[in-house]
Write a protein that holds these residues in place. Structure first.
Motif, PDB file in Angstrom:
ATOM      1  N   SER A  20      36.937  82.323  59.435  1.00 47.99           N
ATOM      2  CA  SER A  20      36.255  83.250  60.359  1.00 47.99           C
ATOM      3  C   SER A  20      35.288  84.176  59.625  1.00 47.99           C
ATOM      4  O   SER A  20      34.400  84.752  60.246  1.00 47.99           O
ATOM      5  CB  SER A  20      37.294  84.110  61.089  1.00 47.99           C
ATOM      6  N   PHE A  22      36.000  86.939  58.874  1.00 42.68           N
ATOM      7  CA  PHE A  22      36.292  88.245  59.475  1.00 42.68           C
ATOM      8  C   PHE A  22      37.494  88.834  58.734  1.00 42.68           C
ATOM      9  O   PHE A  22      38.645  88.500  58.997  1.00 42.68           O
ATOM     10  CB  PHE A  22      36.586  88.072  60.970  1.00 42.68           C
ATOM     11  N   VAL A  24      40.180  91.552  57.623  1.00 47.12           N
ATOM     12  CA  VAL A  24      40.892  92.672  58.246  1.00 47.12           C
ATOM     13  C   VAL A  24      41.933  93.199  57.271  1.00 47.12           C
ATOM     14  O   VAL A  24      42.649  92.429  56.624  1.00 47.12           O
ATOM     15  CB  VAL A  24      41.607  92.238  59.552  1.00 47.12           C
ATOM     16  N   ASN A  40      44.644  89.804  56.780  1.00 42.98           N
ATOM     17  CA  ASN A  40      44.767  88.532  57.484  1.00 42.98           C
ATOM     18  C   ASN A  40      44.769  87.390  56.476  1.00 42.98           C
ATOM     19  O   ASN A  40      44.079  87.426  55.447  1.00 42.98           O
ATOM     20  CB  ASN A  40      43.701  88.366  58.572  1.00 42.98           C
ATOM     21  N   GLU A  42      44.354  83.389  56.671  1.00 38.35           N
ATOM     22  CA  GLU A  42      44.018  82.241  57.511  1.00 38.35           C
ATOM     23  C   GLU A  42      44.518  80.943  56.877  1.00 38.35           C
ATOM     24  O   GLU A  42      45.019  80.927  55.746  1.00 38.35           O
ATOM     25  CB  GLU A  42      42.507  82.215  57.743  1.00 38.35           C
ATOM     26  N   CYS A  51      47.617  87.702  61.316  1.00 42.88           N
ATOM     27  CA  CYS A  51      46.803  88.919  61.356  1.00 42.88           C
ATOM     28  C   CYS A  51      47.264  89.933  60.306  1.00 42.88           C
ATOM     29  O   CYS A  51      48.434  89.952  59.898  1.00 42.88           O
ATOM     30  CB  CYS A  51      46.901  89.581  62.722  1.00 42.88           C
ATOM     31  N   ALA A  52      46.351  90.806  59.955  1.00 40.16           N
ATOM     32  CA  ALA A  52      46.629  91.870  58.990  1.00 40.16           C
ATOM     33  C   ALA A  52      47.767  92.778  59.468  1.00 40.16           C
ATOM     34  O   ALA A  52      48.648  93.156  58.680  1.00 40.16           O
ATOM     35  CB  ALA A  52      45.369  92.696  58.769  1.00 40.16           C
ATOM     36  N   GLU A  53      47.744  93.119  60.746  1.00 40.31           N
ATOM     37  CA  GLU A  53      48.721  94.075  61.261  1.00 40.31           C
ATOM     38  C   GLU A  53      50.145  93.533  61.149  1.00 40.31           C
ATOM     39  O   GLU A  53      51.072  94.251  60.770  1.00 40.31           O
ATOM     40  CB  GLU A  53      48.421  94.400  62.729  1.00 40.31           C
ATOM     41  N   PRO A  82      40.209  96.848  67.689  1.00 35.58           N
ATOM     42  CA  PRO A  82      41.581  97.130  68.142  1.00 35.58           C
ATOM     43  C   PRO A  82      42.511  95.989  67.731  1.00 35.58           C
ATOM     44  O   PRO A  82      42.048  94.873  67.484  1.00 35.58           O
ATOM     45  CB  PRO A  82      41.434  97.207  69.661  1.00 35.58           C
ATOM     46  N   PRO A  83      43.813  96.243  67.663  1.00 32.69           N
ATOM     47  CA  PRO A  83      44.745  95.152  67.318  1.00 32.69           C
ATOM     48  C   PRO A  83      44.810  94.119  68.437  1.00 32.69           C
ATOM     49  O   PRO A  83      44.708  94.476  69.621  1.00 32.69           O
ATOM     50  CB  PRO A  83      46.084  95.869  67.143  1.00 32.69           C
ATOM     51  N   CYS A  84      44.987  92.863  68.083  1.00 34.60           N
ATOM     52  CA  CYS A  84      45.068  91.801  69.098  1.00 34.60           C
ATOM     53  C   CYS A  84      46.361  91.941  69.900  1.00 34.60           C
ATOM     54  O   CYS A  84      47.274  92.692  69.530  1.00 34.60           O
ATOM     55  CB  CYS A  84      44.982  90.426  68.436  1.00 34.60           C
TER      56      CYS A  84
HETATM   57  N1  THU Z   1      42.641  89.398  63.082  1.00 37.21           N
HETATM   58  C1  THU Z   1      43.475  90.332  62.546  1.00 37.21           C
HETATM   59  O1  THU Z   1      43.838  90.257  61.373  1.00 37.21           O
HETATM   60  N2  THU Z   1      43.891  91.336  63.343  1.00 37.21           N
HETATM   61  C2  THU Z   1      43.551  91.496  64.654  1.00 37.21           C
HETATM   62  O2  THU Z   1      44.083  92.367  65.333  1.00 37.21           O
HETATM   63  C3  THU Z   1      42.526  90.624  65.244  1.00 37.21           C
HETATM   64  C4  THU Z   1      42.186  89.410  64.456  1.00 37.21           C
HETATM   65  C5  THU Z   1      42.196  88.293  62.233  1.00 37.21           C
HETATM   66  C6  THU Z   1      42.754  86.943  62.623  1.00 37.21           C
HETATM   67  C7  THU Z   1      41.716  86.022  62.051  1.00 37.21           C
HETATM   68  O3  THU Z   1      42.026  85.778  60.683  1.00 37.21           O
HETATM   69  C8  THU Z   1      40.427  86.801  62.117  1.00 37.21           C
HETATM   70  O4  THU Z   1      40.798  88.158  62.308  1.00 37.21           O
HETATM   71  C9  THU Z   1      39.511  86.379  63.246  1.00 37.21           C
HETATM   72  O5  THU Z   1      40.168  86.371  64.466  1.00 37.21           O
END
Ligand code: THU
Length: 130
Positions: A20, A22, A24, A40, A42, A51-53, A82-84
């Motif tokens: 991603s 992305f 976190v 995070n 992957e 996820c990181a959280e 925000p957290p997923c």
């Molecule tokens: N991700 C997180 O680590 N925390 C969230 O609350 C939202 C998404 C990560 C999961 C994945 O590795 C990447 O962000 C893209 O979705």
């Protein structure tokens, strides 16, 4: 909050997000003042990624901490993330009124309460029959 943000930022730099891009970082503040961070992680099999959280939560629980007052999230997105939903559910198990701080790449920040992010949560109480 500075220490929490710094811990989340350091964890974000170790994020494994080759798919991603992305990154976190998250850091949880336990009631005794200790901080647990996660990033995070992957996987080539996408659903396996975490996820990181939830990784921060796992580190905290493994260290014996189960009560928390605040969470910091750091990403490189302009808008604070925000957290997923899955992470909201994981966090509400331990900290239904958690303060959630999120910081984006240009310093914009947002703050929520987990109770507002996840109203009417499913909890251990929900599992009771009578
Ligand atoms: N991700 C997180 O680590 N925390 C969230 O609350 C939202 C998404 C990560 C999961 C994945 O590795 C990447 O962000 C893209 O979705």
């Amino acid at each position: 909050m500075d220490a929490l943000r710094t811990a989340a930022d350091a964890a974000m730099r170790n994020a494994y997000a080759p798919y991603s891009q992305f990154r976190v970082g998250a850091a949880l503040l336990a009631v005794d003042g200790t901080i647990y961070a996660g990033c995070n992680v992957e996987n080539s099999s996408y659903p396996v990624g975490t996820c990181a959280e939830r990784n921060a939560l796992g580190a905290a629980v493994a260290a014996g901490r189960t009560a928390f007052t605040a969470l910091a999230i750091v990403t490189e997105a302009h808008t604070p993330t925000p957290p997923c939903g899955m992470c909201r559910q994981a966090l509400v198990e331990f900290a239904p009124t958690l303060s959630v701080w999120s910081v984006g790449s240009v310093g914009a920040h947002a703050e929520w309460n987990l109770g507002d992010l996840l109203p009417a949560p499913f909890t251990g109480q929900s599992l009771r029959h009578a």
